[in-house]
Design a protein around this motif. Sequence first.
Motif, PDB file in Angstrom:
ATOM      1  N   HIS A 156      -1.493   9.054  -0.553  1.00  0.00           N
ATOM      2  CA  HIS A 156      -1.097   8.246   0.955  1.00  0.00           C
ATOM      3  C   HIS A 156      -1.048   8.872   1.922  1.00  0.00           C
ATOM      4  CE1 HIS A 156       1.182   5.488  -2.004  1.00  0.00           C
ATOM      5  NE2 HIS A 156       1.061   6.248  -3.268  1.00  0.00           N
ATOM      6  N   ARG A 163      -6.254   0.310  -0.157  1.00  0.00           N
ATOM      7  CA  ARG A 163      -5.897   1.019   0.679  1.00  0.00           C
ATOM      8  C   ARG A 163      -7.075   1.484   0.640  1.00  0.00           C
ATOM      9  NH1 ARG A 163      -3.745   6.834   2.547  1.00  0.00           N
ATOM     10  NH2 ARG A 163      -5.745   6.961   3.592  1.00  0.00           N
ATOM     11  N   ARG A 187       9.876   9.478  -2.940  1.00  0.00           N
ATOM     12  CA  ARG A 187       9.513   9.158  -4.379  1.00  0.00           C
ATOM     13  C   ARG A 187      10.656   9.106  -4.895  1.00  0.00           C
ATOM     14  NH1 ARG A 187       5.844   8.671  -0.759  1.00  0.00           N
ATOM     15  NH2 ARG A 187       3.537   9.692  -0.363  1.00  0.00           N
ATOM     16  N   TYR A 244       8.789  15.525   6.071  1.00  0.00           N
ATOM     17  CA  TYR A 244       8.200  15.563   6.629  1.00  0.00           C
ATOM     18  C   TYR A 244       8.306  16.769   7.513  1.00  0.00           C
ATOM     19  CZ  TYR A 244       6.244  11.333   3.992  1.00  0.00           C
ATOM     20  OH  TYR A 244       5.876  10.608   3.137  1.00  0.00           O
ATOM     21  N   VAL A 268       0.722  -0.936  -0.294  1.00  0.00           N
ATOM     22  CA  VAL A 268       0.143   0.070  -0.134  1.00  0.00           C
ATOM     23  C   VAL A 268       0.811   1.835  -0.174  1.00  0.00           C
ATOM     24  CG1 VAL A 268      -0.233  -0.231   1.964  1.00  0.00           C
ATOM     25  CG2 VAL A 268      -2.311   1.194   1.088  1.00  0.00           C
ATOM     26  N   CYS A 306      -1.596   9.236   5.816  1.00  0.00           N
ATOM     27  CA  CYS A 306      -2.198   7.780   6.661  1.00  0.00           C
ATOM     28  C   CYS A 306      -3.783   7.128   7.563  1.00  0.00           C
ATOM     29  CB  CYS A 306      -1.396   8.849   8.270  1.00  0.00           C
ATOM     30  SG  CYS A 306      -1.243   7.367   9.737  1.00  0.00           S
ATOM     31  N   HIS A 355      -2.910   0.893  -5.670  1.00  0.00           N
ATOM     32  CA  HIS A 355      -3.208   1.194  -4.418  1.00  0.00           C
ATOM     33  C   HIS A 355      -4.074   1.467  -3.691  1.00  0.00           C
ATOM     34  CE1 HIS A 355      -3.461   4.817  -1.681  1.00  0.00           C
ATOM     35  NE2 HIS A 355      -2.721   4.636  -1.071  1.00  0.00           N
ATOM     36  N   GLY A 385       1.669   1.271  12.191  1.00  0.00           N
ATOM     37  CA  GLY A 385       0.937   1.857  13.485  1.00  0.00           C
ATOM     38  C   GLY A 385       1.181   1.438  14.587  1.00  0.00           C
TER      39      GLY A 385
HETATM   40  C1  HEM Z   1       1.207   9.324  15.106  1.00  0.00           C
HETATM   41  C2  HEM Z   1       0.820   8.135  14.867  1.00  0.00           C
HETATM   42  C3  HEM Z   1       1.041   8.276  13.134  1.00  0.00           C
HETATM   43  C4  HEM Z   1       2.028   8.661  12.431  1.00  0.00           C
HETATM   44  C5  HEM Z   1       2.751  10.279  12.733  1.00  0.00           C
HETATM   45  C6  HEM Z   1       2.424   8.332  10.816  1.00  0.00           C
HETATM   46  C7  HEM Z   1       2.393   9.180   9.717  1.00  0.00           C
HETATM   47  C8  HEM Z   1       1.969   8.287   8.986  1.00  0.00           C
HETATM   48  C9  HEM Z   1       3.009   9.336   7.883  1.00  0.00           C
HETATM   49  C10 HEM Z   1       3.777  10.221   6.827  1.00  0.00           C
HETATM   50  C11 HEM Z   1       2.430   8.928   6.419  1.00  0.00           C
HETATM   51  C12 HEM Z   1       2.544   8.232   5.128  1.00  0.00           C
HETATM   52  C13 HEM Z   1       3.007   7.951   3.813  1.00  0.00           C
HETATM   53  C14 HEM Z   1       3.639   7.881   2.801  1.00  0.00           C
HETATM   54  O1  HEM Z   1       3.333  10.015   2.097  1.00  0.00           O
HETATM   55  O2  HEM Z   1       4.132   7.886   1.602  1.00  0.00           O
HETATM   56  C15 HEM Z   1       1.380   7.049   6.891  1.00  0.00           C
HETATM   57  C16 HEM Z   1       1.224   6.641   5.602  1.00  0.00           C
HETATM   58  C17 HEM Z   1       0.616   5.383   6.594  1.00  0.00           C
HETATM   59  N1  HEM Z   1       0.551   4.908   7.756  1.00  0.00           N
HETATM   60 FE1  HEM Z   1       0.961   6.091   9.458  1.00  0.00          FE
HETATM   61  N2  HEM Z   1       1.167   6.819  10.789  1.00  0.00           N
HETATM   62  C18 HEM Z   1       0.634   7.318  11.797  1.00  0.00           C
HETATM   63  C19 HEM Z   1       0.026   6.061  12.608  1.00  0.00           C
HETATM   64  C20 HEM Z   1      -0.390   4.933  11.834  1.00  0.00           C
HETATM   65  C21 HEM Z   1      -1.582   4.053  12.615  1.00  0.00           C
HETATM   66  C22 HEM Z   1      -2.472   3.798  14.075  1.00  0.00           C
HETATM   67  C23 HEM Z   1      -1.997   3.279  11.471  1.00  0.00           C
HETATM   68  C24 HEM Z   1      -2.746   2.125  10.887  1.00  0.00           C
HETATM   69  C25 HEM Z   1      -3.063   1.437  12.564  1.00  0.00           C
HETATM   70  C26 HEM Z   1      -0.961   3.777  10.544  1.00  0.00           C
HETATM   71  C27 HEM Z   1      -1.027   2.860   9.488  1.00  0.00           C
HETATM   72  C28 HEM Z   1      -0.793   3.926   7.776  1.00  0.00           C
HETATM   73  C29 HEM Z   1      -0.514   3.315   7.021  1.00  0.00           C
HETATM   74  C30 HEM Z   1      -1.139   1.164   6.635  1.00  0.00           C
HETATM   75  C31 HEM Z   1      -0.245   4.028   5.637  1.00  0.00           C
HETATM   76  C32 HEM Z   1       0.026   4.256   4.286  1.00  0.00           C
HETATM   77  C33 HEM Z   1      -0.698   4.265   3.334  1.00  0.00           C
HETATM   78  C34 HEM Z   1      -0.754   4.638   2.160  1.00  0.00           C
HETATM   79  O3  HEM Z   1      -0.061   4.738   1.644  1.00  0.00           O
HETATM   80  O4  HEM Z   1      -2.152   5.006   1.000  1.00  0.00           O
HETATM   81  N3  HEM Z   1      -0.841   4.748  10.832  1.00  0.00           N
HETATM   82  N4  HEM Z   1       1.815   7.573   8.310  1.00  0.00           N
END
Ligand code: HEM
Length: 393
Positions: free
Chosen positions: A342, A95, A286, A309, A83, A344, A91, A235
């Motif tokens: 993408h 997603r 990227r 970021y 993902v 979060c 994607h 997560g």
């Molecule tokens: C403070 C907590 C969190 C921060 C700072 C954070 C940060 C991020 C960031 C910066 C991205 C973007 C990635 C990109 O630009 O390529 C992202 C994507 C993602 N996050 Fe989080 N995250 C957090 C919590 C979580 C939690 C709790 C989960 C799951 C339960 C999670 C699951 C994901 C997933 C699966 C993606 C990929 C989404 C995609 O590519 O469409 N994250 N996160």
Amino acid sequence: MPSTTLPPTSDIDLFATETLLDPYPVFSRLRSAGPVVRLSRLDAWALPRYEQVSAALRDHETFSSASGVGFAAGLNKIMAGGVLASDPPRHTALRVILSRMLMPRALRDLGPSVTDAAEELVDRLATHGEFDAVSDLAEAFTPRFVADIIGLPQEGRAQILEFGASTFDGLGPSNERTPATIQGQQALLHYVSTTAARDRLTEGGLGARVWEAVDAGDIDEHAAVTLMMAFLSAGMDTTILSLAAAVRLFAEHPDQWDALRADPSLIPAAYLEVLRIASPVTVFSRVTTRSWECEGVTIPAGARMAVMYASANRDERKWVDPERFDITRKPADHLGFGVGIHACVGQNLAKLEAHALLEALLAKVRRFEIGKPELIVNSTLHGLSRLPCRIIT
Ligand code: HEM
């Protein structure tokens, strides 16, 4: 037309241990160097300022994730097609499976148990008085919610804490920690294929939904495994780091804690500000699919771009007095969760946890006193590994 402007170049090592431990002065130097800076040591370009980070994340057609969002060929290859490391339409198909389970409405049922867990934990810590805000508070709180949402069996849950950090670390360029990160990926794959195999997941959980999508022909088995892996690693440490950072910030800024105690409706704003000033995810990458022009500099197609970021979140061009922790700032457009397709997918869960924990702490804690913080060494995450803490009730 190709540009004649020479790009600013820097020999800063974005992934040197000293940088990982103290990144903000380095980020500041890169922001001063320009909106896009050639990193001579990495064969990549840095986007250190808010405007360009935001623009790149919103333009997935030019800034592709399909060749991986890390800097090491090895892990980029392992994660390819997952993902995080894919573009539409693949994607989108991946997603949608995750986002359905993580929308605020879908999380509503979880709310009361998060509140109960927060109150119970804070009661226990308040009775004891002294604890480590990383292991006894943040790590003791977060993993169960991700585990429950996926529907993981109770057996082996202690292990899931190990997975996140190594995935994020492996996204950096190859270094002395690479063998450990590859081992971490193998352990995660093993866990997903054995302890958390399809027939061991709770019915109705996110894991079960992932496998239903395979049955429906929406995704293939490989995609199902990578989704489980992404979910388990993304997560955990991110949220843990943000919760520990909150404790540190409020200990160091007692006036801000007093302001929050005086007006608990500021809890959501306070958490946004924690994520802005102490962004757990510092950098992903990227690759450009076509040439891109930025203030007279032309970046060629096929260039790896470091999307920063945490630096964007302290950009003085965007934020007034960015080094100041101010819970009344309400920085809803911080980039700590990314933005664009993408962005979060777990941010509602992170907010649910953080708001519940802050609320429980507000009810008990008058002051936090902290000892010497220790920091993690991780290529794409920044934050605490240890924070001795005493609470005054
Ligand atoms: C403070 C907590 C969190 C921060 C700072 C954070 C940060 C991020 C960031 C910066 C991205 C973007 C990635 C990109 O630009 O390529 C992202 C994507 C993602 N996050 Fe989080 N995250 C957090 C919590 C979580 C939690 C709790 C989960 C799951 C339960 C999670 C699951 C994901 C997933 C699966 C993606 C990929 C989404 C995609 O590519 O469409 N994250 N996160």
